[in-house]
Design an enzyme around this catalytic site. Structure first.
Site, PDB file in Angstrom:
ATOM      1  N   ALA A  75     -18.619  -9.747 -12.766  1.00  0.00           N
ATOM      2  CA  ALA A  75     -17.377 -10.499 -12.986  1.00  0.00           C
ATOM      3  C   ALA A  75     -17.553 -11.957 -12.577  1.00  0.00           C
ATOM      4  O   ALA A  75     -18.560 -12.580 -12.899  1.00  0.00           O
ATOM      5  CB  ALA A  75     -16.217  -9.826 -12.255  1.00  0.00           C
ATOM      6  N   SER A  76     -16.591 -12.510 -11.843  1.00  0.00           N
ATOM      7  CA  SER A  76     -16.573 -13.961 -11.583  1.00  0.00           C
ATOM      8  C   SER A  76     -17.715 -14.447 -10.703  1.00  0.00           C
ATOM      9  O   SER A  76     -17.955 -15.663 -10.628  1.00  0.00           O
ATOM     10  CB  SER A  76     -15.238 -14.355 -10.953  1.00  0.00           C
ATOM     11  OG  SER A  76     -14.183 -14.149 -11.867  1.00  0.00           O
ATOM     12  N   THR A  77     -18.424 -13.545 -10.006  1.00  0.00           N
ATOM     13  CA  THR A  77     -19.572 -14.001  -9.212  1.00  0.00           C
ATOM     14  C   THR A  77     -20.680 -14.544 -10.111  1.00  0.00           C
ATOM     15  O   THR A  77     -21.611 -15.199  -9.625  1.00  0.00           O
ATOM     16  CB  THR A  77     -20.136 -12.850  -8.357  1.00  0.00           C
ATOM     17  OG1 THR A  77     -20.527 -11.763  -9.202  1.00  0.00           O
ATOM     18  CG2 THR A  77     -19.111 -12.364  -7.348  1.00  0.00           C
ATOM     19  N   LEU A  78     -20.576 -14.311 -11.433  1.00  0.00           N
ATOM     20  CA  LEU A  78     -21.583 -14.812 -12.366  1.00  0.00           C
ATOM     21  C   LEU A  78     -21.217 -16.190 -12.930  1.00  0.00           C
ATOM     22  O   LEU A  78     -22.062 -16.847 -13.555  1.00  0.00           O
ATOM     23  CB  LEU A  78     -21.759 -13.819 -13.520  1.00  0.00           C
ATOM     24  CG  LEU A  78     -23.189 -13.613 -14.027  1.00  0.00           C
ATOM     25  CD1 LEU A  78     -24.065 -13.093 -12.900  1.00  0.00           C
ATOM     26  CD2 LEU A  78     -23.198 -12.633 -15.190  1.00  0.00           C
TER      27      LEU A  78
END
Length: 563
Positions: A295-298
């Site tokens: 998710a947003s960690t990418l």
């Protein structure tokens, strides 16, 4: 007048002498044949009936943490075994024998009768030496033969459940079954020795003929784990799961400068010293086996791909009209209220805008993001060589549809492990230099590979500091006295029996580094299905990250980089 006796011998006497002479010659010939021609054969037959080779067990190598604290040691134990053939004629004594061996009489009877034609059957495996000695004394008092002792060793794990998933364990035959014990079994187990003895037909020792091969003990292994940090990660992860009502979780602490894994914790865990009622699901090393959508960690890597393309600068902006974006039959939404905002690259990460990062991805193309993700190690082996390690999924397509481009940019349609995510963030924190990760202690740092331009990596690193330290940052991830960079992520979970995402089932993540000026450590926290206080990564996983990072910096006496 009596006639004189004849001097000639009767023919019978001559015949007898000839027969005796022939027999003597035959016996001499047979003796010569046995002693010369058939000597090797007879020796072989004699040895087969009396000569035995006994194994001398080799001690398994020690496993320690990076500072020499024992994580897996070998302790002496005794195994009792029986020769059923010697005991079959003493059945009246079996009840007393069973009592001496502390086992039910029916069990002993079934064991001996079921193996009546065998010369070996186990009675008790891996007893404490004092317990085995007491049993043997009781058996000797009965005057029975056929019961023997065999010296062995078993593994003991001083850290217990705290390091179980990394260290693993051995089976009853002292062979590696999980974790490092399995991955480095050939190195740890050594080579057994051999002792030659003479025994009679009852199996009693007659003569010790000496050692024919010395036992070669296994090599010891020093892991990269720091037992102090392993305890901190284990404790804080357990507390985080309790506080948030999560099903499971993982923590990875990685040394940015060497690629060494300093802690690898998973919950729920198990005690490798007592596996009598062990649920196999507890043995899964989630940090290297479980894959998930990051998710947003990418998003920081999508931003890095945009800066690397040359089409975008850190100051360039994206306008978010309504907070949603229609792509075909899909609608992309922002979890935060970004409608009407104009965001620069730092703002995209601070506000974690799916809409804005999708627009950037449409401009540069999915291929550039895919290429960068591949360079930082996603979809690639980490080099751990850990049993069951998963590579994750980094899809590669000839033609990227708009929906696939958008989801790639904000971390869906991709799967990673916690270790892979930690390695990717360590690459950003290390100025774009990628290092192979290791669970073994390194004396020197390996040669790294520059996979992201240093200026791009440092620019994104500064943005991640604002994600945590800025006015609208993730304050729960902050560490007193230190500047921290990182990014949270919240991913919906897919169901094993469904073709889509589950309702109200999430995975909460936080990945970050500190101190921001010269990053030393990366910590990744993954929480599976939190249900009590919420499910966002910044709410659930960030506080756990903060506590673990604070202790990591303190225990390693890293100087604060802010007042």
């Amino acid at each position: 007048m009596t006639p004189a006796p004849s001097t000639r011998q009767p023919w019978r006497f001559s015949l007898a002498v000839a027969i005796v002479a022939l027999l003597a010659l035959a016996i001499c010939a047979r003796i010569i044949q046995l002693q010369v021609s058939d000597k090797a054969f007879l020796i072989k037959q004699g040895d087969a009936r009396s000569l035995r080779h006994l194994g001398i067990p080799a001690y398994r190598g020690l496993i320690t943490d990076r500072y020499g604290e024992p994580l897996s040691v070998s302790t002496p134990v005794t195994t009792l075994w029986a020769d059923p053939r010697q005991l079959l004629g003493q059945q009246t004594h079996w009840p007393a024998l069973a009592s001496a061996l502390q086992m039910p009489a029916s069990q002993l009877e079934a064991l001996l009768l079921g193996n009546r034609r065998k010369a070996f059957v186990y009675l008790h495996r891996r007893l404490a030496p004092e317990v085995a000695e007491h049993m043997l004394q009781q058996v000797q008092a009965l005057g029975l033969g056929g019961i023997y002792a065999q010296e062995e060793s078993r593994r003991f794990y001083p850290a217990g459940s705290m390091a179980a998933h990394a260290v693993g364990f051995t089976n009853i035959d002292n062979q590696g079954s999980e974790g490092i014990e399995l991955a480095y079994d050939e190195v740890l187990r050594g080579r057994n020795g051999q002792q030659r003895v003479l025994k009679d037909r009852r199996g009693q020792l007659i003569q010790d003929l000496g050692v024919t091969r010395l036992a070669s003990p296994g090599q010891s292994l020093a892991l990269s784990l720091d037992l102090r940090l392993q305890y901190v990660a284990h404790r804080e992860l357990h507390q985080g799961i309790e506080d948030n009502g999560a099903d499971a979780g993982s923590v990875v602490i990685l040394d940015v400068r060497t690629g060494e894994i300093l802690a690898l914790a998973n919950q729920p865990s198990y005690n490798p010293n007592n596996r009598s009622r062990l649920n196999p699901s507890l043995m899964r090393n989630r940090a290297v086996v479980d894959v998930f959508e990051p998710a947003s960690t990418l998003k920081p890597f999508s931003v890095a791909a945009a800066l690397e393309s040359g089409r975008w600068k850190a100051s360039d902006t994206v306008h978010v009209d309504t907070g949603t974006l229609k792509v075909g039959r899909y609608t992309i939404r922002d979890a935060s209220r970004t409608a009407g905002e104009t965001l620069d690259m730092t703002g995209i990460l601070v506000r974690s805008s799916n809409v804005a990062i999708s627009k950037v991805a449409f401009d540069i193309g999915a291929e550039k993001i895919h290429d960068l993700l591949q360079r930082v190690g996603l979809g690639q082996p980490t080099g751990l060589q850990f049993p069951g390690e998963q590579l994750g999924v980094l899809p590669s397509r000839q033609v990227w549809r708009p929906s696939e481009t958008a989801t790639l940019a904000y971390g869906y349609g991709v799967s990673v492990t916690a270790v892979q995510l930690a390695r990717a963030y360590a690459t950003l924190a290390n100025g774009g230099v990628s290092l192979p990760v290791s669970l073994l202690r390194r004396s020197t740092a390996p040669q790294g590979v520059q996979v992201i331009a240093a200026d791009v990596a440092n620019s994104v690193k500064d943005m991640l500091v604002q994600v945590v330290e800025g006015p609208r940052g993730i304050y729960r991830a902050q560490v007193r006295g230190y500047r921290v960079g990182g990014k949270s992520g919240t991913a919906r979970k897919t169901g094993a029996r469904t073709r889509g995402y589950l309702d109200k089932s999430y995975r909460a993540m936080f990945a970050g580094f500190a101190p921001a000026n010269e990053p030393r450590y990366v910590v990744v926290v993954v929480m599976d299905n939190p249900r009590k206080r919420g499910f966002f990564g910044g709410l659930v996983s960030a506080p756990v990250f903060s506590r673990i990072m604070a202790e990591t910096l303190r225990l390693n006496t890293v100087a604060p980089d802010r007042s």
